[in-house]
Design a protein around this motif. Structure first.
Motif, mmCIF file in Angstrom:
data_model
loop_
_atom_site.group_PDB
_atom_site.id
_atom_site.type_symbol
_atom_site.label_atom_id
_atom_site.label_comp_id
_atom_site.label_asym_id
_atom_site.label_seq_id
_atom_site.Cartn_x
_atom_site.Cartn_y
_atom_site.Cartn_z
ATOM 1 N N MET A 8 -5.391 -13.147 -19.219
ATOM 2 C CA MET A 8 -5.327 -14.100 -20.263
ATOM 3 C C MET A 8 -6.173 -14.965 -20.296
ATOM 4 O O MET A 8 -6.098 -15.276 -21.736
ATOM 5 C CB MET A 8 -4.194 -15.129 -18.558
ATOM 6 N N PHE A 9 -7.121 -15.537 -19.421
ATOM 7 C CA PHE A 9 -7.857 -16.761 -20.078
ATOM 8 C C PHE A 9 -9.111 -15.928 -21.068
ATOM 9 O O PHE A 9 -9.291 -16.452 -22.169
ATOM 10 C CB PHE A 9 -9.765 -17.378 -18.819
ATOM 11 N N GLN A 10 -9.184 -14.047 -21.117
ATOM 12 C CA GLN A 10 -10.676 -13.639 -22.008
ATOM 13 C C GLN A 10 -9.704 -14.014 -23.897
ATOM 14 O O GLN A 10 -10.654 -13.526 -25.017
ATOM 15 C CB GLN A 10 -10.767 -11.648 -21.602
ATOM 16 N N GLY A 11 -8.777 -13.508 -23.280
ATOM 17 C CA GLY A 11 -7.475 -13.396 -24.671
ATOM 18 C C GLY A 11 -7.179 -14.605 -25.445
ATOM 19 O O GLY A 11 -6.683 -15.459 -26.636
ATOM 20 N N TRP A 12 -7.274 -16.278 -24.195
ATOM 21 C CA TRP A 12 -7.260 -17.510 -24.523
ATOM 22 C C TRP A 12 -7.977 -17.917 -26.055
ATOM 23 O O TRP A 12 -8.708 -18.067 -26.059
ATOM 24 C CB TRP A 12 -6.628 -18.422 -23.451
ATOM 25 N N GLU A 13 -7.040 -18.676 -26.979
ATOM 26 C CA GLU A 13 -7.623 -19.123 -28.389
ATOM 27 C C GLU A 13 -7.140 -21.092 -28.588
ATOM 28 O O GLU A 13 -6.623 -21.338 -27.703
ATOM 29 C CB GLU A 13 -7.071 -18.868 -29.435
ATOM 30 N N LEU A 14 -9.186 -21.390 -27.198
ATOM 31 C CA LEU A 14 -8.860 -22.915 -27.706
ATOM 32 C C LEU A 14 -8.410 -23.508 -28.297
ATOM 33 O O LEU A 14 -7.600 -24.377 -28.381
ATOM 34 C CB LEU A 14 -10.393 -23.066 -27.479
ATOM 35 N N GLU A 15 -8.755 -22.843 -29.308
ATOM 36 C CA GLU A 15 -7.848 -23.928 -31.089
ATOM 37 C C GLU A 15 -7.001 -24.274 -30.935
ATOM 38 O O GLU A 15 -5.991 -25.290 -31.024
ATOM 39 C CB GLU A 15 -9.023 -23.837 -32.184
ATOM 40 N N ALA A 16 -5.868 -23.178 -29.871
ATOM 41 C CA ALA A 16 -5.209 -23.525 -30.581
ATOM 42 C C ALA A 16 -4.292 -23.706 -29.192
ATOM 43 O O ALA A 16 -4.426 -24.023 -28.052
ATOM 44 C CB ALA A 16 -3.493 -21.913 -30.274
ATOM 45 N N SER A 17 -2.347 -24.241 -28.757
ATOM 46 C CA SER A 17 -1.841 -24.255 -28.271
ATOM 47 C C SER A 17 -1.585 -23.279 -27.144
ATOM 48 O O SER A 17 -1.436 -22.310 -27.242
ATOM 49 C CB SER A 17 -0.284 -25.407 -28.581
ATOM 50 N N LYS A 18 -0.963 -24.260 -25.054
ATOM 51 C CA LYS A 18 -0.854 -23.471 -24.522
ATOM 52 C C LYS A 18 0.356 -22.782 -25.398
ATOM 53 O O LYS A 18 -0.051 -21.621 -24.973
ATOM 54 C CB LYS A 18 -0.456 -24.526 -23.567
ATOM 55 N N ASP A 51 -4.627 -25.247 -17.220
ATOM 56 C CA ASP A 51 -4.364 -25.915 -18.586
ATOM 57 C C ASP A 51 -6.297 -25.615 -18.702
ATOM 58 O O ASP A 51 -7.107 -26.463 -19.271
ATOM 59 C CB ASP A 51 -4.742 -28.040 -18.150
ATOM 60 N N PRO A 52 -6.036 -25.447 -20.172
ATOM 61 C CA PRO A 52 -7.421 -24.124 -20.715
ATOM 62 C C PRO A 52 -8.082 -25.034 -21.465
ATOM 63 O O PRO A 52 -9.243 -25.180 -22.116
ATOM 64 C CB PRO A 52 -7.228 -22.743 -20.833
#
Length: 241
Positions: A8-18, A51-52
């Motif tokens: 999940m974290f590897q594919g997470w886009e920090l610029e986008a919302s949760k 909460d990334p």
């Protein structure tokens, strides 16, 4: 969900919302969940725990580095035990059993501890059925196995756990950020999640000082500590990258 959380974290886009990120995972099943029910469970649990873009941003950045992935379990343990208070308290209880000379833990012991937590910050325990309490007690011990603190299937024996230097510095920076003084950060009881009482932690810091990784001097309550980064996020981005 150690591996699922990593994906999940590897594919997470920090610029986008949760919500945008979770919707993307549900639509694409990027974590490779075997069933839709499991995919839904992973997304729901992840959403509750992390909460990334906020308090867990350093963890989200860590998985982008080889060092962060290599030491994924202790990094995740720190963040998850903060989010899941019952896990953190369970790890602290396991330390007291270990320090008292115990060599193993079994579900009845965990169940006895759990049933006493209603008056210690976990009132929800009183609303659980006996079956739920047994499941949670067993789950706490399984978490210890999954994170390498215990081993075994029924009788969970304590392992010779060792927190490597890289995650030790990461946790130290996190502890410094949540304590008023350096001395308080070194005495933080959360170090016991990793079986590092203050005396052993100080020994490890002296070793890192001798290796010229950090600068560490202490005289009573006065501590002079210089680390390779100012915070966990900077450690990940400037030292691990």
């Amino acid at each position: 969900m150690i591996d699922d959380t990593l994906q999940m974290f590897q594919g997470w886009e920090l610029e986008a919302s949760k919500q945008v990120n979770l919707d993307q995972v549900r639509a694409s099943n990027s974590i490779g969940a075997s069933t839709q029910a499991w995919l839904k469970q992973v997304c729901s649990t992840f959403s509750r725990r992390f909460d990334p873009s906020g308090r867990d941003r350093a963890l989200a950045l860590a998985v982008l580095t080889a060092t962060g992935r290599r030491h994924w379990k202790p990094l995740l343990l720190w963040h998850m035990a903060i989010s899941e208070g019952l896990l953190g308290d369970g790890l602290s209880w396991a330390w007291t059993e270990f320090e008292a000379g115990g060599d193993l833990l079994q579900t009845p012991q965990a169940l006895d501890w759990l049933e006493g937590q209603a008056g210690h910050g976990h009132p929800e325990v009183t609303d659980w059925s006996e079956a739920t309490r047994k499941r949670v007690a067993g789950g706490l011990l399984k978490a210890g196995v999954d994170f390498g603190l215990l081993q075994g299937r029924v009788k969970r024996r304590f392992t010779a756990y060792y927190l490597a230097d890289e995650p030790l510095l990461y946790v130290l920076l996190q502890a410094l950020a949540s304590n008023a003084t350096t001395a308080a950060a070194l005495a933080d009881p959360r170090w016991l999640w990793f079986r590092l009482p203050e005396t052993e932690l100080e020994h490890r810091l002296l070793q890192l000082h001798q290796a010229k990784v950090i600068s560490y001097y202490r005289a009573g309550s006065v501590v002079d500590l210089k680390l390779p980064a100012s915070c966990a996020e900077a450690l990940v981005q400037k030292v691990w990258t």
